[in-house]
Design a protein around this motif. Structure first.
Motif, PDB file in Angstrom:
ATOM      1  N   ARG A  83       0.828  -1.111  -0.195  1.00  0.00           N
ATOM      2  CA  ARG A  83      -0.018  -0.146   0.126  1.00  0.00           C
ATOM      3  C   ARG A  83       0.912   1.304  -0.054  1.00  0.00           C
ATOM      4  O   ARG A  83       1.827   1.419   0.634  1.00  0.00           O
TER       5      ARG A  83
ATOM      6  N   GLU B  94       0.871   4.945   1.084  1.00  0.00           N
ATOM      7  CA  GLU B  94       0.016   5.628   2.007  1.00  0.00           C
ATOM      8  C   GLU B  94       0.734   6.804   2.364  1.00  0.00           C
ATOM      9  O   GLU B  94       2.061   7.245   2.116  1.00  0.00           O
TER      10      GLU B  94
ATOM     11  N   GLY C  72       2.643   9.615   7.658  1.00  0.00           N
ATOM     12  CA  GLY C  72       1.724   9.492   8.979  1.00  0.00           C
ATOM     13  C   GLY C  72       0.822   8.266   8.872  1.00  0.00           C
ATOM     14  O   GLY C  72       0.216   7.997   9.622  1.00  0.00           O
ATOM     15  N   GLY C  73       0.591   7.883   7.493  1.00  0.00           N
ATOM     16  CA  GLY C  73      -0.150   6.566   7.389  1.00  0.00           C
ATOM     17  C   GLY C  73      -1.517   6.991   7.084  1.00  0.00           C
ATOM     18  O   GLY C  73      -2.093   8.122   6.978  1.00  0.00           O
ATOM     19  N   ASP C  74      -2.259   5.978   6.513  1.00  0.00           N
ATOM     20  CA  ASP C  74      -3.751   6.119   5.977  1.00  0.00           C
ATOM     21  C   ASP C  74      -4.595   6.545   7.332  1.00  0.00           C
ATOM     22  O   ASP C  74      -4.796   5.914   8.248  1.00  0.00           O
TER      23      ASP C  74
ATOM     24  N   ARG D 165      -6.780   4.427   9.011  1.00  0.00           N
ATOM     25  CA  ARG D 165      -6.683   3.322  10.058  1.00  0.00           C
ATOM     26  C   ARG D 165      -6.973   3.845  11.544  1.00  0.00           C
ATOM     27  O   ARG D 165      -7.375   2.880  12.380  1.00  0.00           O
TER      28      ARG D 165
ATOM     29  N   ILE E 287      -6.463  -0.300  16.046  1.00  0.00           N
ATOM     30  CA  ILE E 287      -6.633  -0.090  14.530  1.00  0.00           C
ATOM     31  C   ILE E 287      -8.118  -0.268  13.964  1.00  0.00           C
ATOM     32  O   ILE E 287      -8.832  -1.166  14.610  1.00  0.00           O
TER      33      ILE E 287
ATOM     34  N   TRP F 225     -11.001  -0.731   8.227  1.00  0.00           N
ATOM     35  CA  TRP F 225      -9.858  -0.648   7.536  1.00  0.00           C
ATOM     36  C   TRP F 225      -8.862  -2.271   7.696  1.00  0.00           C
ATOM     37  O   TRP F 225      -8.640  -2.722   6.564  1.00  0.00           O
TER      38      TRP F 225
ATOM     39  N   ASN G 105      -7.692  -4.285   4.421  1.00  0.00           N
ATOM     40  CA  ASN G 105      -6.088  -4.347   4.291  1.00  0.00           C
ATOM     41  C   ASN G 105      -5.310  -5.049   5.147  1.00  0.00           C
ATOM     42  O   ASN G 105      -4.138  -4.649   5.164  1.00  0.00           O
TER      43      ASN G 105
ATOM     44  N   GLN H 244       1.522  -4.829   3.088  1.00  0.00           N
ATOM     45  CA  GLN H 244       2.719  -4.003   3.622  1.00  0.00           C
ATOM     46  C   GLN H 244       2.161  -2.480   3.243  1.00  0.00           C
ATOM     47  O   GLN H 244       1.443  -2.220   2.565  1.00  0.00           O
ATOM     48  N   ALA H 245       3.069  -1.624   3.942  1.00  0.00           N
ATOM     49  CA  ALA H 245       2.704  -0.331   3.408  1.00  0.00           C
ATOM     50  C   ALA H 245       3.853   0.613   3.610  1.00  0.00           C
ATOM     51  O   ALA H 245       4.944   0.276   4.169  1.00  0.00           O
TER      52      ALA H 245
ATOM     53  N   GLU I 268       5.103   4.694   3.202  1.00  0.00           N
ATOM     54  CA  GLU I 268       4.487   6.025   3.146  1.00  0.00           C
ATOM     55  C   GLU I 268       5.337   6.674   2.114  1.00  0.00           C
ATOM     56  O   GLU I 268       6.492   7.006   2.172  1.00  0.00           O
TER      57      GLU I 268
END
Length: 606
Positions: free
Chosen positions: A335, A337, A340-342, A345, A354, A358, A362, A366-367, A369
């Motif tokens: 992902r 994002e 600071g992230g989605d 979340r 969390i 989400w 999801n 993996q994520a 930024e």
């Protein structure tokens, strides 16, 4: 095995043939999509189908062009569950409960939602099996069922029942559409609380009502209901439609009058290539070299997409769900994002800190930024795309081109890429409103299709099109991957909520095009109350069940009485948390590492 590629392939299933049998509501979707993807059959196209039972057995088989036969079975449910058609599946899986929240009690969708989703899932399974074969894997058979599709459709709502906290907004009856003084039913959309307030102030709504209305409006995507203050509906009824349109335009909100199915049918008749819910086009960068193609030759050890990488830059539901499905098929999903992230979340309610909703879309991804507003980060994204197989996003129209991240831009760094865009309208509707679930429902006649005759049209507050749009997005990516394997070219695929709406309402649109009433008869799929709950008869038995007085009987007693008379019905799930222990789905609902409820994968491969 060698990849069954051909330079003449322009659609992923060109030169393949299929044969299909089974419940007509499901197989009609399968057959339509296989034809649009290039496969041929000797069977005539299916007509409208309003019934189909679990005793309809069979499946779909694809053959030809160097592939081993790929077989998919798609049924209503395990025969022992007692779920035999669309009505009983909607009742048991919680679809009726979620769709009915705005009305204060369970209600059936007058469209074949579970069957449509099942047909798309079956096509996904066939495409994935062929992609796996082309990459060196063994031939696999796949099975799916409408009860699994139904559980997938309610998975976000189910996840919220396992959260550590309550809902962020009240679960109570109420919601759009609004009605103007001259009788126009309309939907309203804005993501900005300031625009919301300015619009209602312009219409002279009481200040306390517009303040109290924002939160249920904002969270209606999550709760499937919106208990607005009655004053907002009264305010809308005090102004003509033109005044409401001017206020919306002046203050940054969007309104859309509910359109009839007959209008959408006429539009589709005039559209070029309007039948397809997605489009595929080969990359213009030229034929891939052996070095640039990067197509694995070894048999995948996991799912049919094992070893493939999907980059997903998705928001809300549509694109994240599409990528989630690709991950369930074995792909590694990364992902993209923002710093600071989605922010979703943190959307309540949460499981172990969390967002439960989400996680439903999801988990397992993996994520990374990346700030796409910065050129350095855009270069980093291009580097990630150079090593990926799929890039999937649902950014606003024109944003990818503005950022230098459109299909042509990424094809220059990776000519083997499958570039996937999931949008609202696919640029097919002039002067279209914001491309969100409820606005697309309003504009395409879904609000009329989901309600039977005699009831005012109203888009469902269950996110019907976001979910089905995600399913179609995954189907389009799989078609693109197979076309890449067969043609040796990178591919761009486009899917949309508009395509989801047209797929869902296809039988109703066909009726409208023939000049027939596109809506189902009054009382269609309306659950029956019992002394302690609700039951839903099978569609074929609904009229006969109506002759029985069941109100004084418990649900168990009522079902037994109907069974004695040879009639089929099932209990309606009204609390999604009960699905954990429902004998109709033994062992189906699990919990993830965060404690959030998780539904089973929609397919099984053997």
């Amino acid at each position: 095995m060698a990849s069954p590629a051909t330079t003449q392939t322009v659609r992923p299933l060109d030169t393949l043939r299929f044969d299909t049998s089974g419940p007509p509501q499901i197989t009609s979707v399968i057959a339509d999509h296989l034809r649009l993807l290039g496969a041929r059959t000797d069977r005539p196209a299916h007509g409208d189908a309003s019934t189909g039972t679990a005793t309809d057995t069979g499946g779909t088989t694809l053959t030809g062009c160097g592939f081993e036969p790929a077989h998919a079975s798609a049924t209503w449910a395990d025969p022992l569950s007692g779920l035999v058609d669309e009505a009983t599946v909607q009742a048991a899986t919680g679809i009726m409960a979620v769709h009915g929240r705005r009305d204060g009690g369970p209600r059936g969708l007058a469209v074949d939602y579970a069957a449509t989703a099942t047909g798309v899932l079956a096509v996904q399974g066939l495409l994935a099996a062929l992609v796996g074969q082309a990459r060196g894997g063994a031939a696999r058979a796949v099975s799916t069922s409408a009860d699994r599709a139904g559980l997938l459709a309610v998975s976000q709502y189910l996840a919220a029942t396992g959260a550590d906290e309550g809902e962020a907004a009240e679960l109570a009856p109420g919601g759009p559409p609004f009605t103007s003084a001259d009788g126009v039913l309309f939907e309203l959309e804005t993501l900005d609380p300031g625009a919301w307030a300015a619009f209602w102030k312009a219409l002279e709504a009481p200040p306390e009502a517009l303040r109290a209305g924002w939160r249920p409006f904002q969270f209606r995507y999550a709760t499937a209901c919106a208990p607005f203050p009655a004053a907002l509906h009264l305010t809308a009824r005090s102004h003509p439609w033109e005044r409401i349109r001017r206020a919306a335009a002046a203050y940054g909100t969007e309104v859309c009058a509910l359109h009839p199915l007959a209008q959408r049918a006429a539009e589709r008749a005039a559209e070029r290539d309007g039948a397809a819910p997605w489009s595929l086009s080969r990359s213009a960068t030229g034929r891939l070299t052996a070095r640039s193609a990067r197509l694995p030759g070894a048999a995948p050890s996991g799912g049919p997409l094992a070893g493939l990488t999907v980059l997903e830059a998705g928001r809300r539901i549509q694109a994240p769900l599409a990528a989630h499905l690709l991950g369930l098929l074995g792909a590694d999903v990364i992902r993209i994002e923002p710093p600071g992230g989605d922010p979703l979340r943190g959307m309540p309610p949460a499981c172990s800190g969390i967002s439960a909703r989400w996680l439903a879309l999801n988990r397992g991804k993996q994520a990374v930024e990346i700030d796409i507003k910065r050129e350095a980060d855009r270069r980093r994204l291009r580097e990630l795309a150079a090593g990926a197989d799929v890039f999937l996003h649902n950014w606003a129209p024109g944003k990818a081109a503005e950022l230098g991240l459109d299909s042509g831009d990424l094809a220059r760094v990776n000519p083997a890429l499958v570039y996937a865009y999931t949008s609202g309208w696919a640029d097919r509707i002039e002067d279209a409103p914001m491309g969100t679930d409820f606005m697309v429902q309003a504009r395409t006649g879904v609000g009329e299709a989901v309600r039977p005759e005699g009831e005012a049209p109203a888009p469902s507050l269950m996110t019907l099109l976001d979910v089905l749009g995600g399913l179609l997005g995954a189907e389009a990516v799989l078609a693109g991957l197979l076309l890449r394997e067969r043609s040796g070219h990178g591919v761009r695929v486009d899917s949309s909520l508009l395509g989801a709406a047209d797929t869902l309402t296809a039988p109703a649109l066909r009726r409208a095009a023939r000049g027939q009433n596109p809506r189902r008869p009054a009382g269609f799929r309306l659950p029956r109350p019992t002394a302690d709950g609700w039951l839903a008869p099978a569609d074929a038995d609904a009229r006969a069940v109506a002759d029985h007085d069941l109100g004084g009987l418990s649900t168990t007693e009522a079902l037994a009485r109907l069974h004695e008379h040879g009639l089929t019905a099932t209990a309606v799930t009204t609390e999604l948390s009960d699905l954990h222990h429902d004998p109709r789905f033994p062992g189906s609902i699990s919990r993830d590492a965060h404690g959030a409820p998780a539904v089973p994968d929609p397919w099984s491969f053997v």
